[in-house]
Design a protein around this motif. Structure first.
Motif, PDB file in Angstrom:
ATOM      1  N   TYR A   1      56.380  21.484  66.893  1.00 47.85           N
ATOM      2  CA  TYR A   1      55.868  22.657  66.181  1.00 47.85           C
ATOM      3  C   TYR A   1      55.683  23.817  67.152  1.00 47.85           C
ATOM      4  O   TYR A   1      55.997  24.970  66.838  1.00 47.85           O
ATOM      5  CB  TYR A   1      54.534  22.331  65.500  1.00 47.85           C
ATOM      6  CG  TYR A   1      54.569  21.130  64.580  1.00 47.85           C
ATOM      7  CD1 TYR A   1      55.700  20.813  63.841  1.00 47.85           C
ATOM      8  CD2 TYR A   1      53.453  20.304  64.453  1.00 47.85           C
ATOM      9  CE1 TYR A   1      55.723  19.708  62.991  1.00 47.85           C
ATOM     10  CE2 TYR A   1      53.462  19.203  63.611  1.00 47.85           C
ATOM     11  CZ  TYR A   1      54.603  18.909  62.892  1.00 47.85           C
ATOM     12  OH  TYR A   1      54.621  17.813  62.052  1.00 47.85           O
TER      13      TYR A   1
ATOM     14  N   MET B   1      59.725  30.495  64.280  1.00 50.67           N
ATOM     15  CA  MET B   1      58.577  30.799  63.432  1.00 50.67           C
ATOM     16  C   MET B   1      57.772  31.884  64.144  1.00 50.67           C
ATOM     17  O   MET B   1      57.793  31.963  65.383  1.00 50.67           O
ATOM     18  CB  MET B   1      57.682  29.573  63.208  1.00 50.67           C
ATOM     19  CG  MET B   1      58.388  28.332  62.734  1.00 50.67           C
ATOM     20  SD  MET B   1      57.241  27.005  62.255  1.00 50.67           S
ATOM     21  CE  MET B   1      56.880  27.469  60.573  1.00 50.67           C
TER      22      MET B   1
ATOM     23  N   LEU C   1      51.729  25.872  60.483  1.00 49.07           N
ATOM     24  CA  LEU C   1      52.430  24.585  60.468  1.00 49.07           C
ATOM     25  C   LEU C   1      51.665  23.530  61.258  1.00 49.07           C
ATOM     26  O   LEU C   1      51.384  22.433  60.747  1.00 49.07           O
ATOM     27  CB  LEU C   1      53.829  24.760  61.052  1.00 49.07           C
ATOM     28  CG  LEU C   1      54.617  23.484  61.351  1.00 49.07           C
ATOM     29  CD1 LEU C   1      54.941  22.730  60.070  1.00 49.07           C
ATOM     30  CD2 LEU C   1      55.902  23.819  62.117  1.00 49.07           C
TER      31      LEU C   1
ATOM     32  N   ALA D   1      55.398  19.222  52.887  1.00 50.24           N
ATOM     33  CA  ALA D   1      56.503  19.938  52.259  1.00 50.24           C
ATOM     34  C   ALA D   1      56.044  20.747  51.055  1.00 50.24           C
ATOM     35  O   ALA D   1      56.579  21.824  50.764  1.00 50.24           O
ATOM     36  CB  ALA D   1      57.584  18.947  51.845  1.00 50.24           C
TER      37      ALA D   1
ATOM     38  N   ALA E   1      59.703  27.549  52.606  1.00 51.27           N
ATOM     39  CA  ALA E   1      60.905  27.822  53.384  1.00 51.27           C
ATOM     40  C   ALA E   1      60.811  29.141  54.132  1.00 51.27           C
ATOM     41  O   ALA E   1      61.460  29.330  55.165  1.00 51.27           O
ATOM     42  CB  ALA E   1      62.124  27.829  52.465  1.00 51.27           C
TER      43      ALA E   1
ATOM     44  N   PHE F   1      60.308  29.612  58.137  1.00 50.21           N
ATOM     45  CA  PHE F   1      61.323  29.314  59.144  1.00 50.21           C
ATOM     46  C   PHE F   1      62.354  30.438  59.225  1.00 50.21           C
ATOM     47  O   PHE F   1      62.728  31.031  58.215  1.00 50.21           O
ATOM     48  CB  PHE F   1      62.025  27.992  58.806  1.00 50.21           C
ATOM     49  CG  PHE F   1      61.117  26.796  58.881  1.00 50.21           C
ATOM     50  CD1 PHE F   1      61.098  25.985  60.005  1.00 50.21           C
ATOM     51  CD2 PHE F   1      60.279  26.468  57.816  1.00 50.21           C
ATOM     52  CE1 PHE F   1      60.256  24.884  60.081  1.00 50.21           C
ATOM     53  CE2 PHE F   1      59.429  25.370  57.882  1.00 50.21           C
ATOM     54  CZ  PHE F   1      59.415  24.578  59.019  1.00 50.21           C
TER      55      PHE F   1
ATOM     56  N   THR G   1      68.263  27.432  58.055  1.00 47.54           N
ATOM     57  CA  THR G   1      66.806  27.317  58.119  1.00 47.54           C
ATOM     58  C   THR G   1      66.256  26.319  57.102  1.00 47.54           C
ATOM     59  O   THR G   1      65.199  25.726  57.333  1.00 47.54           O
ATOM     60  CB  THR G   1      66.141  28.687  57.926  1.00 47.54           C
ATOM     61  OG1 THR G   1      66.591  29.272  56.696  1.00 47.54           O
ATOM     62  CG2 THR G   1      66.486  29.612  59.087  1.00 47.54           C
TER      63      THR G   1
ATOM     64  N   ARG H   1      63.814  23.264  58.181  1.00 50.14           N
ATOM     65  CA  ARG H   1      62.572  22.907  57.488  1.00 50.14           C
ATOM     66  C   ARG H   1      62.593  21.446  57.054  1.00 50.14           C
ATOM     67  O   ARG H   1      61.603  20.723  57.235  1.00 50.14           O
ATOM     68  CB  ARG H   1      62.369  23.802  56.268  1.00 50.14           C
ATOM     69  CG  ARG H   1      61.139  23.437  55.426  1.00 50.14           C
ATOM     70  CD  ARG H   1      61.026  24.343  54.207  1.00 50.14           C
ATOM     71  NE  ARG H   1      59.862  24.002  53.415  1.00 50.14           N
ATOM     72  CZ  ARG H   1      59.855  23.097  52.436  1.00 50.14           C
ATOM     73  NH1 ARG H   1      60.986  22.422  52.146  1.00 50.14           N
ATOM     74  NH2 ARG H   1      58.757  22.847  51.770  1.00 50.14           N
ATOM     75  N   ASP H   2      63.725  21.003  56.492  1.00 50.07           N
ATOM     76  CA  ASP H   2      63.829  19.618  56.041  1.00 50.07           C
ATOM     77  C   ASP H   2      63.627  18.645  57.206  1.00 50.07           C
ATOM     78  O   ASP H   2      62.949  17.619  57.062  1.00 50.07           O
ATOM     79  CB  ASP H   2      65.190  19.370  55.389  1.00 50.07           C
ATOM     80  CG  ASP H   2      65.327  20.038  54.027  1.00 50.07           C
ATOM     81  OD1 ASP H   2      64.292  20.469  53.473  1.00 50.07           O
ATOM     82  OD2 ASP H   2      66.463  20.136  53.535  1.00 50.07           O
TER      83      ASP H   2
ATOM     84  N   THR I   1      61.991  19.260  60.061  1.00 47.64           N
ATOM     85  CA  THR I   1      60.633  19.403  60.596  1.00 47.64           C
ATOM     86  C   THR I   1      59.607  18.695  59.730  1.00 47.64           C
ATOM     87  O   THR I   1      58.675  18.057  60.242  1.00 47.64           O
ATOM     88  CB  THR I   1      60.282  20.896  60.723  1.00 47.64           C
ATOM     89  OG1 THR I   1      61.192  21.513  61.646  1.00 47.64           O
ATOM     90  CG2 THR I   1      58.855  21.096  61.209  1.00 47.64           C
ATOM     91  N   LEU I   2      59.750  18.797  58.409  1.00 41.90           N
ATOM     92  CA  LEU I   2      58.766  18.233  57.488  1.00 41.90           C
ATOM     93  C   LEU I   2      59.202  16.892  56.906  1.00 41.90           C
ATOM     94  O   LEU I   2      58.470  16.299  56.120  1.00 41.90           O
ATOM     95  CB  LEU I   2      58.493  19.226  56.355  1.00 41.90           C
ATOM     96  CG  LEU I   2      57.943  20.581  56.815  1.00 41.90           C
ATOM     97  CD1 LEU I   2      57.801  21.528  55.634  1.00 41.90           C
ATOM     98  CD2 LEU I   2      56.614  20.424  57.547  1.00 41.90           C
TER      99      LEU I   2
END
Length: 348
Positions: free
Chosen positions: A104, A113, A121, A228, A233, A236, A258, A262-263, A265-266
């Motif tokens: 993060y 970010m 986050l 999530a 979204a 990012f 992006t 995100r997918d 990261t989370l």
């Protein structure tokens, strides 16, 4: 710092790095009072104690400072503050990576970010982890004191963990490949079975990690789903600096999807093993930096970086002795948590 501009890979630490000796780290090192005030405002709006109050406490408290909802924000801010303090006229950051929640911080340092969104986050995920507190983690080494690679021992330990995981009511899985250490995660039955069966080393290992959940395992799917749902979204964006994730994959500026970032990261990053060793190997081989800079807080991640470089056979290093010789010659590893080393990469 003076002399020719050097290239560096920045490495962001994860949980467990803000301890008693780091109390006051933000007050001493964070360079942007307005940014820190913004982080504190986010905390107040969520009825959480501010980072300033935590960092300026009279004494360090395990139960207070190492909680996920407090530790994540403190570590994120300390890391970002150190990144902002690097003398960019003397050091060119060519790639950024991190360990576990350090991802993060890495996202924010790389520009994927904004600082405030990155804090959202880190603070949100740390809070969700603390609220759920599913399972736990322990650390166990597979390298000896000389840090000589022993992949057979690593594989034997992972095989033993798999046997425990196969037992009814037991969960024990690889969480993080951390240089010469394996971080294992699971439920109490799985962790206890491992602790009771393996040889104790240096009266320290296996070491249970306090206030840590079973990070980077499928046990965290409920946390991933909540994260999530809360983190959109729009947080990012394209990074300015290449990012190396916990699979060793590189996210290049101007080429990042992006939504996929995100997918990862989370999703994957939360529920699947984090291969820090591979991230460091990729950083070394793909970017060949002059320096590896580990931000604060703390100084504990430096050993894992050195061990990861040994595992990667970087510059022919095959042991602690070989690493120390290279460090003496080239000072390839800089830990910003150490005052003398910090001065070598900051303007003052």
């Amino acid at each position: 710092m003076t002399g020719t501009r050097k290239t560096a890979v920045l490495i962001c630490p994860g949980r467990g790095t803000y301890n008693a000796s780091e109390l006051g780290y933000l007050a001493q090192h964070f360079p942007d009072a307005g940014m820190l005030a913004g982080f504190d405002a986010q905390r107040r709006s969520a009825d959480q104690e501010t980072l300033t109050a935590l960092d300026s406490a009279d004494r360090f408290s395990l139960s207070r400072h190492t909680r996920g909802d407090n530790a994540s924000g403190l570590i994120f801010a300390a890391t970002l503050g150190d990144f902002l303090s690097i003398d960019r006229d003397a050091v060119e950051i060519v790639a950024i990576t991190g360990n576990s929640m350090g991802w993060y911080s890495a996202l924010t340092c790389a520009g994927a970010m904004s600082p405030q969104d990155g804090f959202t986050l880190a603070n949100t995920m740390g809070t969700l982890m603390q609220e759920a507190l599913i399972g736990g983690q322990l650390v166990y080494p597979f390298m000896g004191e000389e840090w000589t690679p022993d992949i057979a021992r690593r594989d034997t330990l992972l095989g033993f963990a798999a046997q425990i995981n196969a037992q009814p009511g037991h969960v024990l899985l690889l969480s993080i490949e951390l240089g010469g250490m394996l971080v294992l995660a699971g439920n109490e039955a799985g962790l206890s079975a491992f602790e009771n069966a393996v040889e104790r080393i240096d009266c320290r290992f296996p070491m249970r990690l306090g206030n840590h959940a079973a990070f980077h395992t499928p046990l965290q799917h409920p946390v991933a789903r909540k994260g999530a749902a809360l983190l959109g979204a729009g947080l990012f964006r394209q990074p300015d600096i290449p990012l190396i994730d916990g699979r060793g994959s590189i996210w290049w500026p101007h080429a990042v999807n992006t939504a996929q970032l995100r997918d990862y990261t989370l999703g994957y990053q939360v529920t699947e093993p984090y291969d820090f060793s591979r991230a460091i190997a990729v950083a070394a081989r793909e970017f060949a930096p002059d320096l590896f800079i580990v931000t604060g807080p703390g100084t504990t991640l430096g050993g894992a970086v050195a061990q990861s470089l040994i595992l990667a056979d970087w510059r022919g290093m095959d042991s602690k002795t070989a690493f120390k010789a290279e460090q003496t010659k080239s000072a390839i590893l800089v830990s910003m948590g150490m005052a003398a080393q910090r001065l070598s990469v900051t303007a003052n």
